[in-house]
Design a protein around this motif. Sequence first.
Motif, short mmCIF file in Angstrom:
data_model
loop_
_atom_site.label_atom_id
_atom_site.label_comp_id
_atom_site.label_asym_id
_atom_site.label_seq_id
_atom_site.Cartn_x
_atom_site.Cartn_y
_atom_site.Cartn_z
N LEU A 144 -57.09 19.45 54.39
CA LEU A 144 -57.61 20.80 54.16
C LEU A 144 -59.00 20.74 53.54
O LEU A 144 -59.90 21.51 53.91
CB LEU A 144 -56.65 21.59 53.26
N GLN A 145 -59.19 19.82 52.60
CA GLN A 145 -60.52 19.69 52.00
C GLN A 145 -61.56 19.30 53.04
O GLN A 145 -62.70 19.81 53.02
CB GLN A 145 -60.49 18.66 50.87
N LEU A 146 -61.20 18.43 53.98
CA LEU A 146 -62.12 18.04 55.04
C LEU A 146 -62.45 19.25 55.92
O LEU A 146 -63.61 19.46 56.29
CB LEU A 146 -61.52 16.91 55.87
N MET A 147 -61.44 20.04 56.27
CA MET A 147 -61.68 21.24 57.07
C MET A 147 -62.61 22.21 56.34
O MET A 147 -63.53 22.79 56.94
CB MET A 147 -60.35 21.92 57.40
N LEU A 148 -62.40 22.38 55.05
CA LEU A 148 -63.26 23.27 54.27
C LEU A 148 -64.69 22.77 54.25
O LEU A 148 -65.65 23.57 54.31
CB LEU A 148 -62.71 23.40 52.85
N ASN A 149 -64.88 21.47 54.19
CA ASN A 149 -66.23 20.91 54.20
C ASN A 149 -66.89 21.07 55.56
O ASN A 149 -68.11 21.23 55.65
CB ASN A 149 -66.20 19.43 53.80
N PHE A 150 -66.11 21.03 56.63
CA PHE A 150 -66.65 21.29 57.96
C PHE A 150 -67.08 22.75 58.11
O PHE A 150 -68.18 23.05 58.57
CB PHE A 150 -65.61 20.97 59.04
N ILE A 151 -66.20 23.67 57.73
CA ILE A 151 -66.40 25.09 58.00
C ILE A 151 -67.30 25.77 56.97
O ILE A 151 -68.04 26.69 57.30
CB ILE A 151 -65.03 25.82 58.08
N ARG A 152 -67.21 25.35 55.73
CA ARG A 152 -68.02 25.87 54.62
C ARG A 152 -67.96 27.39 54.52
O ARG A 152 -68.97 28.10 54.63
CB ARG A 152 -69.48 25.40 54.78
N PRO A 153 -66.77 27.93 54.31
CA PRO A 153 -66.62 29.39 54.24
C PRO A 153 -67.04 29.96 52.89
O PRO A 153 -66.99 29.27 51.87
CB PRO A 153 -65.11 29.59 54.46
N GLN A 154 -67.43 31.25 52.90
CA GLN A 154 -67.69 31.93 51.62
C GLN A 154 -66.37 32.23 50.91
O GLN A 154 -66.29 32.13 49.69
CB GLN A 154 -68.44 33.24 51.87
N GLN A 214 -55.12 26.24 47.02
CA GLN A 214 -56.13 26.81 46.14
C GLN A 214 -56.80 25.70 45.33
O GLN A 214 -58.03 25.66 45.19
CB GLN A 214 -55.48 27.83 45.21
N GLN A 215 -55.99 24.79 44.82
CA GLN A 215 -56.53 23.67 44.05
C GLN A 215 -57.41 22.78 44.91
O GLN A 215 -58.46 22.28 44.46
CB GLN A 215 -55.38 22.87 43.43
N ALA A 216 -56.99 22.56 46.16
CA ALA A 216 -57.80 21.76 47.08
C ALA A 216 -59.15 22.42 47.32
O ALA A 216 -60.19 21.76 47.37
CB ALA A 216 -57.06 21.56 48.40
N ALA A 217 -59.15 23.74 47.48
CA ALA A 217 -60.40 24.47 47.71
C ALA A 217 -61.31 24.42 46.50
O ALA A 217 -62.54 24.23 46.62
CB ALA A 217 -60.08 25.92 48.09
N GLU A 218 -60.74 24.56 45.31
CA GLU A 218 -61.54 24.46 44.10
C GLU A 218 -62.15 23.07 43.96
O GLU A 218 -63.26 22.91 43.44
CB GLU A 218 -60.69 24.80 42.88
N GLY A 219 -61.43 22.06 44.49
CA GLY A 219 -61.93 20.68 44.43
C GLY A 219 -63.16 20.44 45.27
O GLY A 219 -63.90 19.47 45.04
N VAL A 220 -63.40 21.31 46.26
CA VAL A 220 -64.63 21.18 47.07
C VAL A 220 -65.60 22.32 46.73
O VAL A 220 -66.40 22.74 47.56
CB VAL A 220 -64.31 21.14 48.58
N LYS A 221 -65.50 22.80 45.49
CA LYS A 221 -66.47 23.72 44.90
C LYS A 221 -66.47 25.14 45.48
O LYS A 221 -67.48 25.83 45.46
CB LYS A 221 -67.90 23.14 45.00
#
Length: 601
Positions: free
Chosen positions: A374-384, A400-407
């Motif tokens: 999930l963190q990798l997907m968030l880094n690819f997509i970079r959503p607001q 939620q914790q994973a998302a907070e981990g990628v800022k």
Amino acid sequence: MTNLSIIPFGGVRENGKNMYAVTVHDKIFILDAGLKYPESEQLGIDVVIPDFEYLLNHQDQIAGIFLSHGHADAIGALPYFLQQVNVPIFGSEMTMALAKLAIQDTKELADYDDYHIVNAKTEIDFNDVKVSFFNTTHSIPESMGIVLETEYGQVVYTGDFKFDQTAEPAYQTDYRRLVEIGSKPVLALLGDAAGTEDSGPTASEREIHQYVHDTFVENKGKRIIVAAVASNIQRIQQVIDATAATKRRLILSGNDIESVVKTALELGKLHLPIPQNQLFTNIKNMSKVPAEQTVILETGRMGEPIKHLNRMASGEDRHINIGDGDFVFITTTPAFAMESYVAHTRNMLFQRGADVKLISSDLRSSGHASYDDLQLMLNFIRPQYFIPVQGEYRVMVTAQQAAEGVKIPADHILMAQKGDQYQWNNGQFVLEGSFTVGDTMIDGSGVSDIGNLVLRDRRILSEDGVFVSVVTIDRKKRKVVSKPKLTSRGFVFVKANRDLMKEASNITVERIEDYLANVKDFDWNELKGSVREGLSRYLFNETRRRPMIMPVVMEVNQNRRPKHKTSANNKKNTHPNKKNNNSKKVTVKKDHQENKETAPQ
């Protein structure tokens, strides 16, 4: 205020039943229409689907249903929704084939033919919105994520996904496309949270393929029964390969699996290592094949294997009797709510002399993204904004914790509930309000006729039984004319509780005679309610249990209308057995409005 909103109708704070609506101006784009299998307390329920009331009230705005993949949690509600709303559906070739299978048994949809096959190169222009797709890795081929490109930015839905660097071509993620999506502004990502309780990568399908093969080899000399989800094409391929490699014959148990395998073979999504007549055999010919050369692939009703496996374990299946010398291989990872049920089923299987193995005991075989995925997907997509979906609340928290981990800021992670309306307003998503979205429970052919009261009654019957008191009264003489007949089922044994039954009989008579002596305006419901209340209080005080109490009160000396003689001619025209067919039927009208679809050359 801009006219863009996101509303989940399922798939948040629950496992399955994925359905999300994105509204842009006057158009509603529905992402998936799935079901979930019932919790243990939902007695007698077959499946649970979303509550469609809001969408039915706005059906003229629906642009279509866009499907991420062909599992029941994404397509299972289609037959019920399309009976009430005629809209087009979009999905990959494999997804559309499985959607047709899901719909084909619904008579009201016999004429439905608004299917649109899309792929990762398809772009559909709805004027204000462009819909496109991207390939993802899941346990079924041609699984896709969905992108809605609007004037405000993109809304992206991942569907079920994971990352697997060794995936076969039909299952590969399009990493270049993910980078392309992330290079443009993404307002929100609806991301798969179901597997985020586990950190680190899931086992690759190449590892699982070898594991399945080794398991078959290790159980040489035993009959093998494999429990799998019917639409898990990847797992079915692994079972086929292991069956052929160990020179066994494969039996498909269940209509769903037969249809799915036939469809997947026709589309080239399954491959047979040996000729079909050398691999498959019919369940009716099972006795002709030595047990040690037999593999039974069972998927159960509606593709859910564990409940059917439980029936086999309890000896209720008419074809398969599990016992000594059998090896049961459970290749699906059960939902959290099903774990106790799976444990009970395993215990029954062991008692019958079978050996049992769960793939989840040795490998993390989920088709869902891990914490790191999930963190990798968030880094690819970079959503607001990030909206965790497809999971119960505990996995939404780990997502939620994973998302907070990628800022991603905490206030940009939306922990949605069903019916929440998130509106894009001045550069941010704001919760503009919520409305109640319940569950629609399907029991047999019934839709919307099962509610909490029915489930409560079923639970009472299963726990404390039923107590029936049958009595006859004479309203004119205001008295009881026959001694109550008492029946107990699942409550107490009548012969061993004579004093209890005698007192219950006395209470029934007292309550009825007291009512008849004092009432002016007779009411059957009030009379039965008085009996029910008296018996309920007494039986609880004596047993500390609350059975369902059913007073049955009959009447003698009723005022009857005089009988009229019927002529011979009239008798001939009387049809007392003629059926009255007044059942309601949903009529689906064909919508001829065309949707423009363009695929870049």
